[in-house]
Design an enzyme around this catalytic site. Structure first.
Site, PDB file in Angstrom:
ATOM      1  N   LYS A  13       0.826  -1.214   0.000  1.00 55.19           N
ATOM      2  CA  LYS A  13       0.000   0.000   0.000  1.00 55.19           C
ATOM      3  C   LYS A  13       0.858   1.262   0.000  1.00 55.19           C
ATOM      4  CE  LYS A  13      -2.159  -0.929   3.944  1.00 55.19           C
ATOM      5  NZ  LYS A  13      -1.589  -2.208   4.385  1.00 55.19           N
ATOM      6  N   ARG A  86      -9.580   0.862   8.559  1.00 52.08           N
ATOM      7  CA  ARG A  86      -9.258  -0.549   8.799  1.00 52.08           C
ATOM      8  C   ARG A  86     -10.443  -1.298   9.388  1.00 52.08           C
ATOM      9  NH1 ARG A  86      -3.313   0.445   9.306  1.00 52.08           N
ATOM     10  NH2 ARG A  86      -2.246  -1.544   9.153  1.00 52.08           N
ATOM     11  N   ARG A 125      11.541  -6.629   4.889  1.00 50.75           N
ATOM     12  CA  ARG A 125      11.123  -5.249   4.591  1.00 50.75           C
ATOM     13  C   ARG A 125      11.962  -4.234   5.373  1.00 50.75           C
ATOM     14  NH1 ARG A 125       5.013  -2.789   4.745  1.00 50.75           N
ATOM     15  NH2 ARG A 125       4.896  -3.498   6.898  1.00 50.75           N
ATOM     16  N   ARG A 160      10.913  -2.489  11.011  1.00 48.16           N
ATOM     17  CA  ARG A 160       9.842  -2.192  11.959  1.00 48.16           C
ATOM     18  C   ARG A 160       9.680  -3.331  12.959  1.00 48.16           C
ATOM     19  NH1 ARG A 160       4.638  -0.168   8.638  1.00 48.16           N
ATOM     20  NH2 ARG A 160       3.658  -1.319  10.333  1.00 48.16           N
ATOM     21  N   ARG A 171      -1.019  -9.656  12.901  1.00 48.77           N
ATOM     22  CA  ARG A 171      -1.568  -8.542  12.095  1.00 48.77           C
ATOM     23  C   ARG A 171      -2.405  -9.071  10.928  1.00 48.77           C
ATOM     24  NH1 ARG A 171       3.339  -4.930  10.609  1.00 48.77           N
ATOM     25  NH2 ARG A 171       1.775  -3.515   9.780  1.00 48.77           N
TER      26      ARG A 171
END
Ligand code: AMP
Length: 219
Positions: A13, A86, A125, A160, A171
């Site tokens: 995103k 969300r 990531r 992160r 998540r």
């Protein structure tokens, strides 16, 4: 124009959103980036949201909606919403907030990617911690030009804490339970565009081009 980037954590995103901003001159509105900055600055809000974020849960709707209500005035010409809404309650609140200014969501880009690919991709990531930038890279799939440094703003990239495999699994569960119902919500509004992402075949540009085509249909 107001655009929502919808998709699981790690679906791309933020990455696709940034390129769309550059192409169309839009700005990103990322609730996750706002929360991370509040935590970094050790504010009252930061203290409230920290636990939800580090456990992989969602910040409660009332807290999140207030933040968006406050921030929305900075985007009078529209925004790309990354990570908001969300939940159905957030989607309904956003619709109301925009309607007050005779505005609406024009298109929802739903990035569709299998959970197993998300787990592979988020494990490598790298994220730029600068809220004004927020670019993401990937040491395996999309490395920065200089090791560990953001191509866009030169900040030192971070991993992160909530990208850890255990937290990502939580998540993803939270995504399927709370956020996935938004796919039908926006399909019923006639503004949903789904982009199927293949992490092994598609380049970032492929996904950005599909997103541009989808946006053009709703202009
Ligand atoms: P993101 O950067 O969008 O992946 O968001 C990171 C974390 O911030 C999420 O896992 C949630 O804990 C929290 N968060 C961000 N946006 C929202 C939202 N719209 N509603 C609830 N929690 C959120």
């Amino acid at each position: 124009m107001n655009i929502i980037m919808l998709g699981a954590p790690g679906s791309g995103k933020g990455t696709v959103g940034i390129d769309l901003c550059e192409k169309f001159g839009f700005e990103t509105f990322s609730t996750g980036a706002i929360f991370r900055e509040e935590i970094e600055n050790e504010t009252e809000l930061g203290k409230i949201v920290q636990e939800y974020i580090s456990s992989g849960g969602l910040v409660p709707d009332d807290v999140t909606i207030k933040i968006v209500e406050k921030g929305l005035e900075k985007y009078p010409n529209g925004a790309i919403f990354d990570g908001f809404p969300r939940t159905i309650a957030q989607a309904e609140a956003l619709k109301e907030m925009l309607a007050k200014n005779n505005n609406k969501i024009d298109v929802v880009l739903n990035l569709n990617i299998p959970d197993e690919d998300i787990i592979v991709r988020t494990a490598s990531r790298l994220t730029c911690p600068n809220k004004k930038c927020g670019a993401t890279f990937n040491s395996k799939f999309m490395p920065p030009k200089v090791d560990g440094i953001c191509d866009r703003c030169g900040s030192k990239l971070i991993i992160r804490a909530d990208d850890k495999p255990e937290t990502i699994k939580k998540r993803l569960k939270v995504y399927h339970e709370n956020t996935e119902p938004l796919i039908d919500f926006y399909r019923n509004e006639g503004i949903l565009e789904t982009i199927d992402v293949d992490i092994y075949k598609d380049s970032k540009e492929d996904n950005v081009n599909r997103a541009i085509e989808a946006i053009e249909k709703h202009k």
